[in-house]
Write an enzyme that holds these catalytic residues in place. Structure first.
Site, PDB file in Angstrom:
ATOM      1  N   HIS A 129       0.810  -1.220   0.000  1.00  0.00           N
ATOM      2  CA  HIS A 129       0.000   0.000   0.000  1.00  0.00           C
ATOM      3  C   HIS A 129       0.848   1.278   0.000  1.00  0.00           C
ATOM      4  O   HIS A 129       0.593   2.170  -0.804  1.00  0.00           O
ATOM      5  CB  HIS A 129      -1.051   0.025   1.102  1.00  0.00           C
ATOM      6  CG  HIS A 129      -2.067   1.078   0.808  1.00  0.00           C
ATOM      7  ND1 HIS A 129      -2.985   0.949  -0.204  1.00  0.00           N
ATOM      8  CD2 HIS A 129      -2.247   2.307   1.305  1.00  0.00           C
ATOM      9  CE1 HIS A 129      -3.691   2.053  -0.303  1.00  0.00           C
ATOM     10  NE2 HIS A 129      -3.276   2.892   0.597  1.00  0.00           N
TER      11      HIS A 129
ATOM     12  N   TYR B 164       1.332   5.066  -2.500  1.00  0.00           N
ATOM     13  CA  TYR B 164       1.572   6.463  -2.100  1.00  0.00           C
ATOM     14  C   TYR B 164       2.929   6.952  -2.589  1.00  0.00           C
ATOM     15  O   TYR B 164       3.111   8.139  -2.836  1.00  0.00           O
ATOM     16  CB  TYR B 164       1.467   6.620  -0.576  1.00  0.00           C
ATOM     17  CG  TYR B 164       0.059   6.454  -0.044  1.00  0.00           C
ATOM     18  CD1 TYR B 164      -1.032   6.828  -0.814  1.00  0.00           C
ATOM     19  CD2 TYR B 164      -0.180   5.940   1.211  1.00  0.00           C
ATOM     20  CE1 TYR B 164      -2.319   6.676  -0.352  1.00  0.00           C
ATOM     21  CE2 TYR B 164      -1.477   5.785   1.688  1.00  0.00           C
ATOM     22  CZ  TYR B 164      -2.542   6.151   0.907  1.00  0.00           C
ATOM     23  OH  TYR B 164      -3.808   5.996   1.368  1.00  0.00           O
TER      24      TYR B 164
ATOM     25  N   HIS C 197     -10.174   0.642 -10.851  1.00  0.00           N
ATOM     26  CA  HIS C 197      -9.811   1.628  -9.833  1.00  0.00           C
ATOM     27  C   HIS C 197      -8.381   2.121 -10.010  1.00  0.00           C
ATOM     28  O   HIS C 197      -8.121   3.316 -10.094  1.00  0.00           O
ATOM     29  CB  HIS C 197     -10.007   1.035  -8.436  1.00  0.00           C
ATOM     30  CG  HIS C 197      -9.248   1.736  -7.358  1.00  0.00           C
ATOM     31  ND1 HIS C 197      -9.589   3.000  -6.912  1.00  0.00           N
ATOM     32  CD2 HIS C 197      -8.143   1.384  -6.660  1.00  0.00           C
ATOM     33  CE1 HIS C 197      -8.732   3.378  -5.987  1.00  0.00           C
ATOM     34  NE2 HIS C 197      -7.842   2.420  -5.818  1.00  0.00           N
ATOM     35  N   PHE C 198      -7.435   1.183 -10.084  1.00  0.00           N
ATOM     36  CA  PHE C 198      -6.050   1.695 -10.094  1.00  0.00           C
ATOM     37  C   PHE C 198      -5.611   2.193 -11.468  1.00  0.00           C
ATOM     38  O   PHE C 198      -4.579   2.835 -11.585  1.00  0.00           O
ATOM     39  CB  PHE C 198      -5.047   0.714  -9.452  1.00  0.00           C
ATOM     40  CG  PHE C 198      -4.871  -0.612 -10.111  1.00  0.00           C
ATOM     41  CD1 PHE C 198      -4.251  -0.727 -11.326  1.00  0.00           C
ATOM     42  CD2 PHE C 198      -5.278  -1.770  -9.456  1.00  0.00           C
ATOM     43  CE1 PHE C 198      -4.068  -1.961 -11.912  1.00  0.00           C
ATOM     44  CE2 PHE C 198      -5.105  -3.015 -10.034  1.00  0.00           C
ATOM     45  CZ  PHE C 198      -4.498  -3.101 -11.273  1.00  0.00           C
ATOM     46  N   HIS C 199      -6.437   1.927 -12.498  1.00  0.00           N
ATOM     47  CA  HIS C 199      -6.128   2.600 -13.764  1.00  0.00           C
ATOM     48  C   HIS C 199      -6.594   4.065 -13.736  1.00  0.00           C
ATOM     49  O   HIS C 199      -6.106   4.873 -14.516  1.00  0.00           O
ATOM     50  CB  HIS C 199      -6.723   1.833 -14.952  1.00  0.00           C
ATOM     51  CG  HIS C 199      -5.840   0.688 -15.378  1.00  0.00           C
ATOM     52  ND1 HIS C 199      -5.851  -0.531 -14.753  1.00  0.00           N
ATOM     53  CD2 HIS C 199      -4.862   0.608 -16.325  1.00  0.00           C
ATOM     54  CE1 HIS C 199      -4.942  -1.327 -15.314  1.00  0.00           C
ATOM     55  NE2 HIS C 199      -4.322  -0.659 -16.263  1.00  0.00           N
TER      56      HIS C 199
ATOM     57  N   ARG D 200     -10.624 -10.175 -12.069  1.00  0.00           N
ATOM     58  CA  ARG D 200      -9.422  -9.585 -12.649  1.00  0.00           C
ATOM     59  C   ARG D 200      -8.403 -10.695 -12.888  1.00  0.00           C
ATOM     60  O   ARG D 200      -8.629 -11.836 -12.504  1.00  0.00           O
ATOM     61  CB  ARG D 200      -8.850  -8.533 -11.687  1.00  0.00           C
ATOM     62  CG  ARG D 200      -8.324  -9.123 -10.398  1.00  0.00           C
ATOM     63  CD  ARG D 200      -7.886  -8.073  -9.402  1.00  0.00           C
ATOM     64  NE  ARG D 200      -6.579  -7.500  -9.734  1.00  0.00           N
ATOM     65  CZ  ARG D 200      -5.759  -6.943  -8.841  1.00  0.00           C
ATOM     66  NH1 ARG D 200      -6.109  -6.894  -7.563  1.00  0.00           N
ATOM     67  NH2 ARG D 200      -4.603  -6.429  -9.201  1.00  0.00           N
ATOM     68  N   ARG D 201      -7.284 -10.350 -13.484  1.00  0.00           N
ATOM     69  CA  ARG D 201      -6.132 -11.239 -13.624  1.00  0.00           C
ATOM     70  C   ARG D 201      -6.481 -12.593 -14.228  1.00  0.00           C
ATOM     71  O   ARG D 201      -6.008 -13.620 -13.762  1.00  0.00           O
ATOM     72  CB  ARG D 201      -5.500 -11.499 -12.253  1.00  0.00           C
ATOM     73  CG  ARG D 201      -5.054 -10.263 -11.542  1.00  0.00           C
ATOM     74  CD  ARG D 201      -4.350 -10.598 -10.273  1.00  0.00           C
ATOM     75  NE  ARG D 201      -3.140  -9.796 -10.159  1.00  0.00           N
ATOM     76  CZ  ARG D 201      -2.265  -9.918  -9.178  1.00  0.00           C
ATOM     77  NH1 ARG D 201      -2.426 -10.827  -8.262  1.00  0.00           N
ATOM     78  NH2 ARG D 201      -1.213  -9.157  -9.131  1.00  0.00           N
TER      79      ARG D 201
END
Lengths: 555, 166
Positions: free
Chosen positions: A225, A229, A376-378, A441-442
């Site tokens: 995580h 950041y 989300h993370f894209h 996913r994946r």
């Protein structure tokens, strides 16, 4: 500080070469990783199979490792070296150590990449045990991490030397921010380094028979995580201290910016359980405690949002726009150094909201490991962060190569940003919806047990291929822009836009630079969040796991 | 340190929302018992048959009381073992009546897997040496795909099953 003059002074050639080396790796990674992403969306559309017997999970591993670990880390370290060079300077010795760091990371990257490409490490970028990759993969990763630490300690040294020469002065804001990010990186990556060096390498070489799976996962997410950041903070550096200069304004508040970064340091690490919410073997009370710590990040995020928009408004009003939103219309929309990061900021709104959902303890069960998470993370790393990196590259690359960002390239950059926004809106929205409908996913293309549910998923996967294709066109355009800025743009001086403080700004409290205090609290929070659950996990360990090679196609 | 008046308002509003939000999910978790799957029981993954739940004859669907069922499963690359039917054929579909309460219990014999009944709240990680367990009420009729949603190797996408609620 003689702000403007320093902004226009080019680096000595020797320094610029080091910083540029990191940029070359960044943009090569963008092309390679982006191509893999394109192929993935094609495969998942169900209309295309990979040639030459290439495995879907090989390209998926390359995509994750090259973009998530290599592109980001190289860009961040290169950018941060440039920031340190600009604000506190670099000595010959420090530069040489910087080169050692660069080469160590590059050797590690090549080792890991080759191992993946020959099919010996189809383990994805999270390399969950007991799937066992070839030892060269883990050793390569270890080299990248240790190499990055060398950069971190060089940065610490740079500020230390500057402080000794400038007794009683506060450190330059951007140097302070770099040090926060590197402190976080070193403290966090200790977890994954311990896991790789003590658990994975001896186990993959056959020196130890078994591995403790849950311990390795917990150490990974202790790192995993703060890793996000680590990607985000350089974007925040630009939002706080660079964008104000580009739009013709001043820093909003030096002390608020520092406080936000300190809060991000404190609440970035003791939160890894929110990636492990649906796992057995971890007490749900400790999961909840880490969820609460995770959500503390809302505070510096709200501070950041306020600061940015306050800067926009104050700058606009100083220019004389008095109507309620007039200042907004007059932002420099035609300047890609502003426009690309701005689109990134917009993407960060749904991105952040999605993140709150993901980390919401029981709500996570609806989306955990679905393609919602990929969507989300894209939005966060692949749009908010990446478009800001591009926004930085538009001035950093020509500043380093002694060239100019011309009107024509600026226009191409605007087009690139729009292409990115369109492609990502299509791809990420399709991913979010498919994830809510349970699509995983994946996974390579599969019709599973068939039926109506699976049919709805396939439609969204087609939409992702459309979005992915548009994004890849954006990548090709970005590579073209990078080559132009590096080799062909007209010679000249491109500004290194660092915003100055307002003349009558309030004094920054000394306590904000008390490193012992902040690192001490960081460690105390980590100890609080992890000691008891970690002891529980180790005390109630099942038998360890032997390496499994055949599931990833190794003989 | 100076905070602008509007920023104080903004932060106060933000932090108050955060507190309410955390109270809501905390209340749901601790008082309503909606914690995510966090079963703490361990097992020897090299000998899962030694555990009563995973003996071959106990795999698959069993009705334990009126409207209450349990499903015991063993995951391995790249298959879910739901036991066998009357003709000794492997079961691929689990059929339960609408409104029944189902306790899903699963472990892994080899690597890490996922177990999600897509379209429901049943979503858990399955790890070697650990038993995962989650109880759900199957409120809606229909066919729900079971997917392995954690990468387990190159046959990962071929690992699936089905739950039919009738």
């Amino acid at each position: 500080m003689d702000g403007t003059e320093n902004n226009l002074r080019l680096f000595p050639k020797k320094d610029a070469r080091l910083y540029m080396s990191f940029m070359y790796v960044t943009f090569v990674s963008l092309l390679v990783g982006g191509l893999m992403g394109l192929l993935q969306t094609f495969v998942r559309s169900g209309k295309f199979t990979l040639p030459f017997n290439i495995n879907y999970y090989t390209i998926l591993t390359v995509h994750g490792v090259i973009l998530g670990l290599v592109l980001t880390t190289f860009f961040i370290i290169g950018f941060q070296f440039a920031l340190m060079g600009k604000t506190v300077g670099i000595s010959d010795k420090q530069r040489n150590v910087g080169w050692i760091s660069f080469w160590m990371m590059l050797v590690g990257t090549v080792m890991a990449a080759v191992t993946i490409l020959v099919g010996q490490a189809n383990v994805l970028y999270t390399f969950y045990a007991p799937l066992a990759a070839h030892p060269a993969f883990y050793i390569g990763l270890a080299l990248v991490i240790v190499g990055s630490w060398i950069s971190a300690f060089t940065n610490f040294r740079q500020l230390y030397v500057w402080k000794k020469a400038h007794k009683g002065e506060k450190s330059p804001l951007l140097a302070f921010m770099v040090i926060i990010n590197m402190l976080m990186w070193v403290i966090a990556s200790l977890g994954v380094a311990v896991s790789v060096v003590i658990q994975f390498i001896p186990w993959s070489l056959g020196y130890t028979e078994t591995i403790n799976v849950l311990v390795s996962r917990t150490l990974f997410w202790y790192f995993g995580h703060p890793l996000v950041y680590f990607w985000l903070l350089p974007a925040y550096m630009a939002w706080y201290a660079i964008i104000p200069k580009i739009i013709g304004g001043k820093l909003f508040s030096d002390s608020l910016a520092r406080l936000a970064f300190i809060l991000l340091l404190l609440f970035s690490i003791p939160v890894g359980f929110h990636h492990q919410l649906t796992e057995p073997g971890i007490d749900p009370t400790w999961k909840f405690i880490q969820v609460v710590l995770t959500m503390m990040v809302v505070v510096p995020s709200l501070m950041t949002a306020f600061s940015i928009f306050a800067t926009f408004e104050i700058t606009g009003r100083k220019k004389g726009f008095s109507s309620l939103f007039g200042w907004f219309k007059k932002l420099p929309w035609g300047d890609v150094r502003f426009f690309a990061p701005f689109v990134g900021m917009v993407a960060f709104i749904p991105g952040g909201i999605g993140g709150i959902i993901n980390a919401s303890h029981q709500m996570n069960a609806l989306v955990h490991n679905t393609i919602w998470v990929t969507g989300h993370f894209h939005l966060t790393v692949a749009t908010a962060v990446l478009l800001t990196y591009f926004g930085i590259a538009y001035w950093l690359v020509p500043h380093l190569t002694g060239r100019r960002l011309t009107k024509q390239i600026n226009k191409l950059g605007i087009i690139q940003t729009i292409i990115w926004a369109v492609g990502m809106t299509i791809m990420s929205t399709a991913m979010h919806i498919q994830g809510l409908l349970g699509g995983p996913r994946r996974s390579a293309y599969s019709e599973y047990a068939g039926g109506a549910q699976v049919d709805t998923w396939v439609g969204y996967q087609l939409a992702q291929a459309v979005g992915g294709t548009i994004l890849f066109i954006g990548i090709l355009l970005m590579i073209y822009i990078f080559i132009k800025l590096t080799f062909f743009a007209p010679r000249g001086v491109e500004e290194f836009p660092i915003a100055a403080e307002d003349e009558n700004a309030q004094v920054t409290p000394k306590i904000l630079e008390n490193w012992y205090l902040w690192v001490g609290i960081t460690i105390a929070l980590i100890a609080f969040a992890y000691t008891i659950p970690m002891i529980d996990i180790i005390k109630h360990s099942p038998p360890g796991s032997v390496p499994f090679k055949w599931p990833i196609g190794r003989m | 340190m100076h905070l602008h008046k509007y920023e104080k308002v903004w932060l106060t509003f933000g932090m108050a929302s955060l507190v309410i939000f955390l109270l809501v999910i905390g209340f749901a978790a601790f008082w309503k018992g909606t914690h995510p799957q966090s079963h703490l029981e361990t097992i020897d993954q090299n000998n899962v048959e030694a555990h009563d739940s995973f003996k071959p004859e106990n795999l698959g669907l069993t009705e334990v009381a009126d409207g209450k069922y349990k499903v015991n499963m063993v995951a391995s690359a790249f298959n879910y073992d739901f036991g066998v039917d009357k003709d000794e054929k492997p079961v691929k579909t689990i059929r339960v009546p609408q409104g029944s309460t189902v306790l899903f219990t699963i472990t892994s014999k080899d690597v890490v897997h996922g177990f999600q009944v897509a379209g429901t709240n049943v979503n858990m990680m399955v790890e070697p040496g650990h038993i995962s367990r989650y109880e759900a009420v199957m409120k809606n009729k229909g066919e729900f795909t079971i997917v392995c949603n954690e990468y387990c190797g190159i046959g990962h996408h071929q690992m699936f099953g089905k739950v039919e609620v009738y």
